[in-house]
Design a protein around this motif. Structure first.
Motif, mmCIF file in Angstrom:
data_model
loop_
_atom_site.group_PDB
_atom_site.id
_atom_site.type_symbol
_atom_site.label_atom_id
_atom_site.label_comp_id
_atom_site.label_asym_id
_atom_site.label_seq_id
_atom_site.Cartn_x
_atom_site.Cartn_y
_atom_site.Cartn_z
ATOM 1 N N PHE A 6 0.869 -1.180 0.000
ATOM 2 C CA PHE A 6 0.000 0.000 0.000
ATOM 3 C C PHE A 6 0.906 1.229 0.000
ATOM 4 O O PHE A 6 1.704 1.417 0.926
ATOM 5 C CB PHE A 6 -0.901 0.001 1.236
ATOM 6 C CG PHE A 6 -2.048 -0.974 1.156
ATOM 7 C CD1 PHE A 6 -3.358 -0.519 1.048
ATOM 8 C CD2 PHE A 6 -1.815 -2.340 1.169
ATOM 9 C CE1 PHE A 6 -4.412 -1.416 0.963
ATOM 10 C CE2 PHE A 6 -2.858 -3.237 1.086
ATOM 11 C CZ PHE A 6 -4.162 -2.779 0.982
ATOM 12 N N TYR A 7 0.781 2.056 -1.046
ATOM 13 C CA TYR A 7 1.668 3.207 -1.212
ATOM 14 C C TYR A 7 0.851 4.445 -1.543
ATOM 15 O O TYR A 7 -0.161 4.381 -2.251
ATOM 16 C CB TYR A 7 2.677 2.940 -2.336
ATOM 17 C CG TYR A 7 3.509 4.160 -2.678
ATOM 18 C CD1 TYR A 7 4.619 4.506 -1.917
ATOM 19 C CD2 TYR A 7 3.156 4.983 -3.752
ATOM 20 C CE1 TYR A 7 5.364 5.644 -2.216
ATOM 21 C CE2 TYR A 7 3.895 6.111 -4.062
ATOM 22 C CZ TYR A 7 4.991 6.444 -3.278
ATOM 23 O OH TYR A 7 5.720 7.572 -3.572
ATOM 24 N N SER A 8 1.323 5.597 -1.038
ATOM 25 C CA SER A 8 0.761 6.887 -1.439
ATOM 26 C C SER A 8 1.903 7.884 -1.528
ATOM 27 O O SER A 8 2.832 7.854 -0.713
ATOM 28 C CB SER A 8 -0.292 7.367 -0.436
ATOM 29 O OG SER A 8 0.269 7.540 0.845
ATOM 30 N N ARG A 15 -4.034 5.620 3.915
ATOM 31 C CA ARG A 15 -3.364 4.411 3.432
ATOM 32 C C ARG A 15 -3.300 3.317 4.502
ATOM 33 O O ARG A 15 -3.685 2.169 4.274
ATOM 34 C CB ARG A 15 -1.948 4.772 2.968
ATOM 35 C CG ARG A 15 -1.172 3.627 2.351
ATOM 36 C CD ARG A 15 0.302 3.954 2.222
ATOM 37 N NE ARG A 15 0.944 4.058 3.529
ATOM 38 C CZ ARG A 15 1.418 5.188 4.040
ATOM 39 N NH1 ARG A 15 1.300 6.330 3.372
ATOM 40 N NH2 ARG A 15 1.989 5.195 5.228
ATOM 41 N N THR A 16 -2.788 3.687 5.696
ATOM 42 C CA THR A 16 -2.654 2.696 6.766
ATOM 43 C C THR A 16 -4.016 2.176 7.203
ATOM 44 O O THR A 16 -4.196 0.981 7.456
ATOM 45 C CB THR A 16 -1.911 3.314 7.964
ATOM 46 O OG1 THR A 16 -0.618 3.765 7.534
ATOM 47 C CG2 THR A 16 -1.749 2.296 9.088
ATOM 48 N N ASP A 146 2.908 -1.777 4.463
ATOM 49 C CA ASP A 146 2.587 -0.354 4.559
ATOM 50 C C ASP A 146 3.851 0.433 4.248
ATOM 51 O O ASP A 146 4.803 0.442 5.030
ATOM 52 C CB ASP A 146 2.082 -0.030 5.966
ATOM 53 C CG ASP A 146 1.467 1.358 6.044
ATOM 54 O OD1 ASP A 146 1.097 1.899 4.986
ATOM 55 O OD2 ASP A 146 1.355 1.894 7.160
ATOM 56 N N THR A 149 5.422 7.221 2.541
ATOM 57 C CA THR A 149 5.008 8.136 1.478
ATOM 58 C C THR A 149 6.233 8.759 0.817
ATOM 59 O O THR A 149 7.343 8.753 1.361
ATOM 60 C CB THR A 149 4.135 9.263 2.040
ATOM 61 O OG1 THR A 149 4.873 9.968 3.034
ATOM 62 C CG2 THR A 149 2.865 8.718 2.646
ATOM 63 N N MET A 169 -2.699 4.728 -3.572
ATOM 64 C CA MET A 169 -3.780 5.542 -3.027
ATOM 65 C C MET A 169 -3.442 7.014 -3.230
ATOM 66 O O MET A 169 -2.291 7.431 -3.027
ATOM 67 C CB MET A 169 -3.992 5.215 -1.553
ATOM 68 C CG MET A 169 -4.286 3.730 -1.320
ATOM 69 S SD MET A 169 -4.825 3.350 0.348
ATOM 70 C CE MET A 169 -6.444 4.121 0.357
ATOM 71 N N ASN A 176 -0.491 14.865 -6.354
ATOM 72 C CA ASN A 176 -0.420 13.409 -6.430
ATOM 73 C C ASN A 176 -0.158 12.935 -7.849
ATOM 74 O O ASN A 176 0.557 11.941 -8.053
ATOM 75 C CB ASN A 176 -1.722 12.806 -5.909
ATOM 76 C CG ASN A 176 -1.776 12.749 -4.400
ATOM 77 O OD1 ASN A 176 -1.265 11.826 -3.770
ATOM 78 N ND2 ASN A 176 -2.391 13.767 -3.804
ATOM 79 N N SER A 206 -8.813 8.074 -2.783
ATOM 80 C CA SER A 206 -9.282 7.932 -1.402
ATOM 81 C C SER A 206 -9.429 9.299 -0.727
ATOM 82 O O SER A 206 -8.942 10.321 -1.218
ATOM 83 C CB SER A 206 -8.308 7.071 -0.598
ATOM 84 O OG SER A 206 -7.032 7.658 -0.561
#
Length: 591
Positions: A6-8, A15-16, A146, A149, A169, A176, A206
């Motif tokens: 899971f990356y943002s 995200r978490t 996780d 960022t 995300m 972004n 999100s």
């Protein structure tokens, strides 16, 4: 073991929280899950009460530090702990935290030189050993990572070396978009360069405000993301405005009926769908594939789809449920040879599933193998309970059932009915069997499609050839015989009989899109315009339960995709409202 990162690029997108909810839902469904906190500068996984250790526990930082100090791979289990059990299906949840988060942790993190680790100290092989250790020691179904960022030193480890897929995300804004461009490009490059592996990307917009978007701002931003990043499919997770968020609830556990929980479950469904080892995900993949083919007029059977289906067939070679789905998919695709082989395998694995003889028989009939189709039908009839002497007379007929039903103009109904008598049919062994009823209805539909009105009427209008009790049972077997008879006589005479329509409407069930469409046509023929329009609305509403699969349309007497079925209903509406239209099955073939 399937690894998902899971990356943002920017923080504040949840995200978490998404990772924790996905992990909880997977465990609740019975999966074994390991979550790894690689957000080393701002770890947060263990702050959720379901993931909290009884006391501070070493993790990723201490593991890497121990390796750098000793040049020996540490015992992996010393850096992982098991969380509390969730659900009742046997799922398990382990956590590999970032570390103890004490003064020693901060000092160790500050001293880590990731460039030197990879360049001089075998860091790449260290994390390959970690990945292998996860699989050998824990045997998890899923590993969820996780990631930190931004563009960090560990970005490549989390998004390219370790994962099979990456959840990206983002809030759909310019920051972004600019930040994700390089990340996406580097991940996609791994397929041709680097590790030579394809990493699937899942895009999730999100923390999206739940506001009226009359100016379509969200849509325009998402279109720009699609144009720049080629995101294709994406999910949206909306912002949830409540002070309960301060308590960090796991929505899939504590508020399962909330919209946010539904959105997280939708993400879980998407993720497992692309894990070729996950049986539930494979079932969902096959269902979605069928829906896509039904909904899209120009659906393409791509090489990627073919490869995935071959992998499914190989991996689930002893799973009759999956093989049956594959068989029906290939049958719908027109690959009847592959479908027949799969039906054979399913019946070998599940010989007690005699009802599947009807499926295989239909497939054989599509290939033109009427003898084989007849054999399957007769085998099915033999399998029915309480076979008695009277039923055995059926099996001794020179002309088998399929010939009598499909080529009835070359066979006498009288001979067919000699096989039956009232006591046999009174037992209900045939007319209560809906699967067999489908065999009886199919020839009528075929004759009407071919505009062979007289043959269809002869088939449906039994007259006095059979004893009364036998005839009543046969009519029950046909189910909606009166509807077919009304349509055939319409084609023969050019006039739709109001009396026959009114009579037929009493025998069509008020369930399913196809039946509501039939009722609409019958009520219109009976002169009940309001009832016709009401049932047409019901037909369109019932499409939601069709789940994208083809529907039999009485406008054409053929299977129609959801899109085509809607078009047919709209044409019917115009006819009911007075336009000079007629159903497609009445029109000459050239039109």
């Amino acid at each position: 073991m399937y690894v998902i990162t899971f990356y943002s690029f920017k923080g504040g997108v949840g995200r978490t929280m998404a990772l924790v909810n996905v992990a909880a839902e997977l465990v609740r469904r019975g999966r074994k899950v390991l979550v790894v906190d690689f957000d080393l500068e701002a770890p947060g996984l263990e702050t959720y009460k379901h993931l909290r250790p009884p006391q501070p526990h070493p993790g990723v930082v201490e593991y890497v530090t121990a390796f750098g100090r000793t040049r020996q791979v540490p015992n992996l289990l010393d850096y992982i702990y098991e969380a509390k059990r969730l659900g009742k299906k046997g799922g398990r949840l382990w956590v590999m935290p970032a570390g103890r988060r004490d003064r020693a942790y901060r000092a160790a993190l500050a001293s880590l030189d990731w460039t030197r680790l990879y360049r001089d100290e075998g860091g790449f092989f260290l994390f390959e050993d970690i990945k292998k250790g996860w699989e050998e020691e824990l045997k998890p179904d899923y590993v969820l990572i996780d990631s930190r960022t931004g563009d960090t030193d560990v970005l490549g480890i989390c998004t390219r070396q370790l994962p099979d897929s990456v959840v990206l995300m983002f809030t759909p804004n310019e920051q972004n978009l600019v930040g994700l461009e390089n990340v996406c490009r580097d991940i996609r490059r791994e397929e041709a360069e680097g590790l030579k592996k394809a990493i699937r990307l899942h895009f999730v917009a999100s923390n999206v405000p739940d506001l009226d978007d009359e100016n379509r701002i969200l849509r325009s931003h998402l279109r720009k993301f699609d144009s720049e990043l080629n995101i294709g499919r994406f999910l949206v997770i909306h912002r949830h405005e409540t002070l309960q968020m301060l308590d960090q609830p796991v929505f899939t556990l504590h508020r399962p009926r909330s919209r946010l929980a539904r959105e997280y479950r939708r993400l879980v469904d998407l993720l497992i769908m692309h894990n070729s080892v996950d049986r539930e995900g494979t079932v969902r993949y096959l269902r979605r594939l069928e829906r896509e083919r039904a909904l899209r007029q120009h659906w393409r059977y791509t090489r990627a789809v073919k490869d995935r289906l071959e992998e499914i067939e190989s991996r689930f070679s002893s799973d009759p449920g999956i093989l049956l789905q594959l068989a029906r998919w290939f049958q719908g695709q027109g690959d009847l040879g592959a479908a027949l082989q799969l039906f054979d395998r399913v019946l070998t694995l599940k010989p007690e599933r005699q009802d599947l003889l009807l499926d295989r028989g239909r497939c054989r009939r599509q290939t033109g193998d009427k003898a084989g189709a007849a054999d399957d039908l007769l085998l099915y009839l033999h399998s029915l309970p309480e076979v008695n002497d009277e039923q055995e007379r059926l099996f001794d007929l020179e002309e088998n059932i399929v010939t009598a039903l499909e080529e009835l103009f070359n066979a006498s109904f009288k001979e067919f009915f000699k096989a039956f008598n009232a006591p046999v049919l009174g037992g209900g062994w045939i007319h209560q069997n809906s699967a067999l009823s489908a065999w009886c209805e199919t020839p009528a539909a075929s004759l009407i499609r071919e505009r062979r009105w007289k043959d269809a009427i002869r088939y449906l209008d039994i007259g006095n050839e059979a004893p009364k009790d036998v005839k009543l049972a046969f009519l029950n077997c046909l189910g909606q015989r009166r509807f077919y008879l009304a349509m055939a006589r319409w084609g023969e005479t050019g006039t739709l009989s109001p009396d026959l329509c009114w009579e037929a409407a009493d025998h069509v069930p008020s369930t399913g899109a196809a039946n509501f469409q039939r009722l609409s046509l019958l009520y219109w023929g009976a002169g009940k315009k309001a009832a016709a329009l009401a049932n047409l609305d019901e037909a369109l509403a019932a499409l939601d339960t069709a789940r994208g699969f083809p529907v039999i349309s009485c406008w054409t007497f053929r299977e129609a995709s959801v899109h085509e079925f809607r078009q047919h209903c709209e044409e019917m509406r115009r006819m009911i409202q007075g336009e000079p239209l007629q159903p497609a099955f009445l029109r000459p073939a050239s039109s």
